[in-house]
Design a protein around this motif. Structure first.
Motif, PDB file in Angstrom:
ATOM      1  N   SER A 174     -16.360   2.551  -5.235  1.00 49.35           N
ATOM      2  CA  SER A 174     -15.850   1.509  -4.342  1.00 49.35           C
ATOM      3  C   SER A 174     -16.843   0.361  -4.211  1.00 49.35           C
ATOM      4  CB  SER A 174     -15.537   2.087  -2.957  1.00 49.35           C
ATOM      5  OG  SER A 174     -16.711   2.524  -2.307  1.00 49.35           O
ATOM      6  N   THR A 175     -18.160   0.685  -4.250  1.00 52.51           N
ATOM      7  CA  THR A 175     -19.183  -0.362  -4.208  1.00 52.51           C
ATOM      8  C   THR A 175     -19.143  -1.197  -5.487  1.00 52.51           C
ATOM      9  OG1 THR A 175     -20.571   1.069  -2.840  1.00 52.51           O
ATOM     10  CG2 THR A 175     -21.633  -0.819  -3.864  1.00 52.51           C
ATOM     11  N   ARG A 176     -18.926  -0.528  -6.625  1.00 51.79           N
ATOM     12  CA  ARG A 176     -18.784  -1.265  -7.886  1.00 51.79           C
ATOM     13  C   ARG A 176     -17.572  -2.197  -7.835  1.00 51.79           C
ATOM     14  NH1 ARG A 176     -18.225   2.641 -12.621  1.00 51.79           N
ATOM     15  NH2 ARG A 176     -18.171   0.664 -13.771  1.00 51.79           N
ATOM     16  N   GLN A 177     -16.488  -1.701  -7.265  1.00 54.85           N
ATOM     17  CA  GLN A 177     -15.297  -2.535  -7.143  1.00 54.85           C
ATOM     18  C   GLN A 177     -15.555  -3.746  -6.256  1.00 54.85           C
ATOM     19  OE1 GLN A 177     -12.232   0.057  -5.725  1.00 54.85           O
ATOM     20  NE2 GLN A 177     -12.043   1.185  -7.652  1.00 54.85           N
ATOM     21  N   ALA A 178     -16.302  -3.522  -5.164  1.00 51.59           N
ATOM     22  CA  ALA A 178     -16.620  -4.631  -4.267  1.00 51.59           C
ATOM     23  C   ALA A 178     -17.441  -5.692  -4.986  1.00 51.59           C
ATOM     24  CB  ALA A 178     -17.382  -4.112  -3.048  1.00 51.59           C
ATOM     25  N   ALA A 179     -18.349  -5.233  -5.866  1.00 49.13           N
ATOM     26  CA  ALA A 179     -19.176  -6.173  -6.620  1.00 49.13           C
ATOM     27  C   ALA A 179     -18.343  -6.959  -7.628  1.00 49.13           C
ATOM     28  CB  ALA A 179     -20.301  -5.422  -7.331  1.00 49.13           C
ATOM     29  N   ARG A 180     -17.313  -6.300  -8.211  1.00 47.51           N
ATOM     30  CA  ARG A 180     -16.493  -6.975  -9.225  1.00 47.51           C
ATOM     31  C   ARG A 180     -15.408  -7.854  -8.615  1.00 47.51           C
ATOM     32  NH1 ARG A 180     -16.171  -1.675 -11.609  1.00 47.51           N
ATOM     33  NH2 ARG A 180     -14.003  -1.589 -10.934  1.00 47.51           N
ATOM     34  N   GLY A 181     -15.042  -7.565  -7.347  1.00 42.06           N
ATOM     35  CA  GLY A 181     -13.910  -8.271  -6.746  1.00 42.06           C
ATOM     36  C   GLY A 181     -12.630  -7.482  -6.966  1.00 42.06           C
ATOM     37  N   VAL A 182     -11.490  -8.129  -6.711  1.00 42.35           N
ATOM     38  CA  VAL A 182     -10.200  -7.448  -6.782  1.00 42.35           C
ATOM     39  C   VAL A 182      -9.713  -7.415  -8.221  1.00 42.35           C
ATOM     40  CG1 VAL A 182      -7.841  -7.367  -5.900  1.00 42.35           C
ATOM     41  CG2 VAL A 182      -9.689  -8.178  -4.437  1.00 42.35           C
ATOM     42  N   ASP A 216      -5.732   6.170  -4.136  1.00 39.41           N
ATOM     43  CA  ASP A 216      -6.714   5.432  -3.341  1.00 39.41           C
ATOM     44  C   ASP A 216      -6.218   5.162  -1.936  1.00 39.41           C
ATOM     45  OD1 ASP A 216      -8.497   5.055  -5.605  1.00 39.41           O
ATOM     46  OD2 ASP A 216      -6.965   3.672  -6.364  1.00 39.41           O
ATOM     47  N   THR A 217      -4.910   5.093  -1.775  1.00 36.13           N
ATOM     48  CA  THR A 217      -4.298   4.830  -0.480  1.00 36.13           C
ATOM     49  C   THR A 217      -2.897   5.424  -0.505  1.00 36.13           C
ATOM     50  OG1 THR A 217      -3.760   3.084   1.144  1.00 36.13           O
ATOM     51  CG2 THR A 217      -3.384   2.572  -1.180  1.00 36.13           C
ATOM     52  N   ALA A 218      -2.295   5.568   0.661  1.00 37.25           N
ATOM     53  CA  ALA A 218      -0.977   6.194   0.716  1.00 37.25           C
ATOM     54  C   ALA A 218      -0.135   5.552   1.810  1.00 37.25           C
ATOM     55  CB  ALA A 218      -1.091   7.692   0.957  1.00 37.25           C
ATOM     56  N   VAL A 219       1.154   5.440   1.533  1.00 40.19           N
ATOM     57  CA  VAL A 219       2.137   4.996   2.519  1.00 40.19           C
ATOM     58  C   VAL A 219       2.872   6.232   2.992  1.00 40.19           C
ATOM     59  CG1 VAL A 219       4.212   3.622   2.902  1.00 40.19           C
ATOM     60  CG2 VAL A 219       2.386   2.733   1.428  1.00 40.19           C
ATOM     61  N   VAL A 220       2.710   6.569   4.276  1.00 40.63           N
ATOM     62  CA  VAL A 220       3.252   7.826   4.787  1.00 40.63           C
ATOM     63  C   VAL A 220       3.998   7.592   6.096  1.00 40.63           C
ATOM     64  CG1 VAL A 220       1.415   9.181   3.713  1.00 40.63           C
ATOM     65  CG2 VAL A 220       1.153   8.391   6.077  1.00 40.63           C
ATOM     66  N   ARG A 250     -11.672   7.533   5.181  1.00 41.16           N
ATOM     67  CA  ARG A 250     -12.632   6.846   6.048  1.00 41.16           C
ATOM     68  C   ARG A 250     -13.897   6.491   5.273  1.00 41.16           C
ATOM     69  NH1 ARG A 250     -12.498   6.038  11.174  1.00 41.16           N
ATOM     70  NH2 ARG A 250     -10.794   7.553  11.469  1.00 41.16           N
ATOM     71  N   GLY A 251     -14.361   5.262   5.456  1.00 44.10           N
ATOM     72  CA  GLY A 251     -15.573   4.804   4.796  1.00 44.10           C
ATOM     73  C   GLY A 251     -15.372   4.307   3.387  1.00 44.10           C
ATOM     74  N   GLU A 252     -14.106   4.236   2.924  1.00 45.29           N
ATOM     75  CA  GLU A 252     -13.864   3.838   1.539  1.00 45.29           C
ATOM     76  C   GLU A 252     -12.882   2.665   1.450  1.00 45.29           C
ATOM     77  OE1 GLU A 252     -13.111   7.083  -1.133  1.00 45.29           O
ATOM     78  OE2 GLU A 252     -14.286   8.454   0.095  1.00 45.29           O
ATOM     79  N   GLU A 253     -13.012   1.721   2.361  1.00 43.04           N
ATOM     80  CA  GLU A 253     -12.162   0.530   2.320  1.00 43.04           C
ATOM     81  C   GLU A 253     -12.713  -0.431   1.264  1.00 43.04           C
ATOM     82  OE1 GLU A 253     -10.046  -2.242   5.650  1.00 43.04           O
ATOM     83  OE2 GLU A 253     -12.228  -2.141   5.697  1.00 43.04           O
ATOM     84  N   THR A 254     -11.951  -0.650   0.208  1.00 43.20           N
ATOM     85  CA  THR A 254     -12.379  -1.486  -0.909  1.00 43.20           C
ATOM     86  C   THR A 254     -11.692  -2.851  -0.840  1.00 43.20           C
ATOM     87  OG1 THR A 254     -10.567  -0.752  -2.331  1.00 43.20           O
ATOM     88  CG2 THR A 254     -12.585   0.595  -2.316  1.00 43.20           C
ATOM     89  N   PRO A 255     -12.156  -3.826  -1.640  1.00 46.74           N
ATOM     90  CA  PRO A 255     -11.442  -5.107  -1.703  1.00 46.74           C
ATOM     91  C   PRO A 255      -9.982  -4.937  -2.111  1.00 46.74           C
ATOM     92  CG  PRO A 255     -13.603  -5.304  -2.722  1.00 46.74           C
ATOM     93  CD  PRO A 255     -13.406  -3.849  -2.424  1.00 46.74           C
ATOM     94  N   HIS A 256      -9.698  -3.952  -2.997  1.00 53.89           N
ATOM     95  CA  HIS A 256      -8.321  -3.683  -3.401  1.00 53.89           C
ATOM     96  C   HIS A 256      -7.470  -3.336  -2.185  1.00 53.89           C
ATOM     97  CE1 HIS A 256     -10.963  -2.832  -6.762  1.00 53.89           C
ATOM     98  NE2 HIS A 256      -9.947  -2.840  -7.612  1.00 53.89           N
ATOM     99  N   LEU A 257      -7.987  -2.414  -1.353  1.00 49.69           N
ATOM    100  CA  LEU A 257      -7.251  -1.961  -0.176  1.00 49.69           C
ATOM    101  C   LEU A 257      -7.030  -3.097   0.812  1.00 49.69           C
ATOM    102  CD1 LEU A 257      -8.751   1.550   0.614  1.00 49.69           C
ATOM    103  CD2 LEU A 257      -6.370   1.003   0.150  1.00 49.69           C
ATOM    104  N   LYS A 258      -8.067  -3.860   1.070  1.00 53.10           N
ATOM    105  CA  LYS A 258      -7.944  -4.972   2.012  1.00 53.10           C
ATOM    106  C   LYS A 258      -6.894  -5.969   1.536  1.00 53.10           C
ATOM    107  CE  LYS A 258     -12.744  -4.779   3.640  1.00 53.10           C
ATOM    108  NZ  LYS A 258     -14.051  -5.507   3.705  1.00 53.10           N
ATOM    109  N   ALA A 259      -6.916  -6.257   0.249  1.00 53.15           N
ATOM    110  CA  ALA A 259      -5.962  -7.216  -0.302  1.00 53.15           C
ATOM    111  C   ALA A 259      -4.542  -6.689  -0.230  1.00 53.15           C
ATOM    112  CB  ALA A 259      -6.349  -7.570  -1.736  1.00 53.15           C
ATOM    113  N   PHE A 260      -4.352  -5.406  -0.577  1.00 50.41           N
ATOM    114  CA  PHE A 260      -3.006  -4.856  -0.539  1.00 50.41           C
ATOM    115  C   PHE A 260      -2.502  -4.737   0.898  1.00 50.41           C
ATOM    116  CE2 PHE A 260      -0.012  -1.255  -0.401  1.00 50.41           C
ATOM    117  CZ  PHE A 260       0.963  -1.781  -1.254  1.00 50.41           C
TER     118      PHE A 260
END
Length: 280
Positions: free
Chosen positions: A71-79, A131-135, A264-274
């Motif tokens: 997730s840190t690598r993803q944050a560094a790369r962006g979405v 990575d995330t779920a709609v429930v 918890r603790g794994e909110e990535t740029p992907h998640l924030k954007a979605f």
């Protein structure tokens, strides 16, 4: 890695170390723990009982560390990259529109959508398969974060065309005392299953328990066989029209809602954007 390979040479190759260095690290770890973790002979390498217990206890923490690094690598790369989304039941218009909007704004990030079992909304997320779920709500899990809540919809009671309620145009929550209610089997937590199939009406009258099912299709089959009724949100009811069942609007119950959750603790740029694409 040694616990997986059970071979010093292959472990050394994977770690880009010498075999002697792997042996040194193992001895240092055993000295720190105060017990033998690995049995090594000229023919084979095996874990001791202590080693097996240590490896099993360590795996969840190691997997969590890998996810944090990723997730840190993803944050560094962006979405960009991939976002794996799990969902329960049918991917309705809210989800499909959010996916389309996300893909249009972030073409460098591919979305992979996976259906989750009706009776197990959280395990795939915990195992790292999505990575995330709609429930369906409610969600009260200490290790999961509940993000946007959306798709608030009235509930319906779905019954067989042979059910005594089938001739009605509407029912109330108190009417549930007059029919067995099909519920969702585990491993979903009890509070979640109780919300999908309450045991009592709002006034406290007992609702007869019906069969337990694991999937929506199992539930629809039980309904068609007149084994009981089942509470469904209106979009799910509308999507599942059949000649042998009827969907009745029900008053006196809270609306059904969906929520986006993640570890918890794994909110990535992907998640924030979605999450930002989902309607409130």
């Amino acid at each position: 890695m040694l616990a997986d390979e059970l071979h010093f040479g292959r472990t050394a190759e994977r770690l880009y170390l010498s075999q002697s260095r792997v042996s040194q690290l193992l001895r240092a770890l055993e000295q720190r723990i105060g017990g033998q973790l690995v049995e090594r002979t000229s023919r084979r390498v095996s874990l001791t009982p202590l080693g097996r217990e240590f490896a099993a206890s360590l795996r969840p923490a190691y997997a969590a560390l890998e996810r944090v690094v990723e997730s840190t690598r993803q944050a560094a790369r962006g979405v960009e990259g991939q976002l794996r989304i799990g969902f329960q039941g049918t991917a309705n218009d809210h989800i499909l529109k959010a996916v389309a909007a996300f893909q249009e704004e972030y073409p460098g990030c591919a979305i992979d959508v996976t259906e989750l079992p009706l009776n197990d909304p959280f395990s795939a997320l915990r195992r790292g398969e999505v990575d995330t779920a709609v429930v369906l709500l409610p969600v009260a899990e200490d290790d999961l974060v509940l993000g946007p809540i959306f798709s608030r919809q009235p509930q319906t009671l779905t019954v067989s065309t042979r059910h005594p309620f089938a001739g009605r145009t509407t029912v109330t929550a108190e009417d549930l005392a007059g029919t067995a209610l099909i519920s969702v089997a585990g491993p979903a937590p009890g509070y979640w299953r109780q919300a999908q199939a309450p045991a009592h009406t709002p006034s406290g009258t007992r609702i007869p328990p019906g069969p337990e099912v694991r999937t929506l299709q199992e539930g629809l089959s039980m309904i068609a066989a007149n084994r009981g009724g089942m509470l469904l949100c209106r979009p799910t009811a509308e999507y599942n029209q059949r000649a042998d069942i009827v969907h009745l609007p029900i008053s006196g119950l809270p609306d059904s809602s969906l929520g986006l959750i993640w570890r918890r603790g794994e909110e990535t740029p992907h998640l924030k954007a979605f999450a930002a694409t989902l309607p409130s």
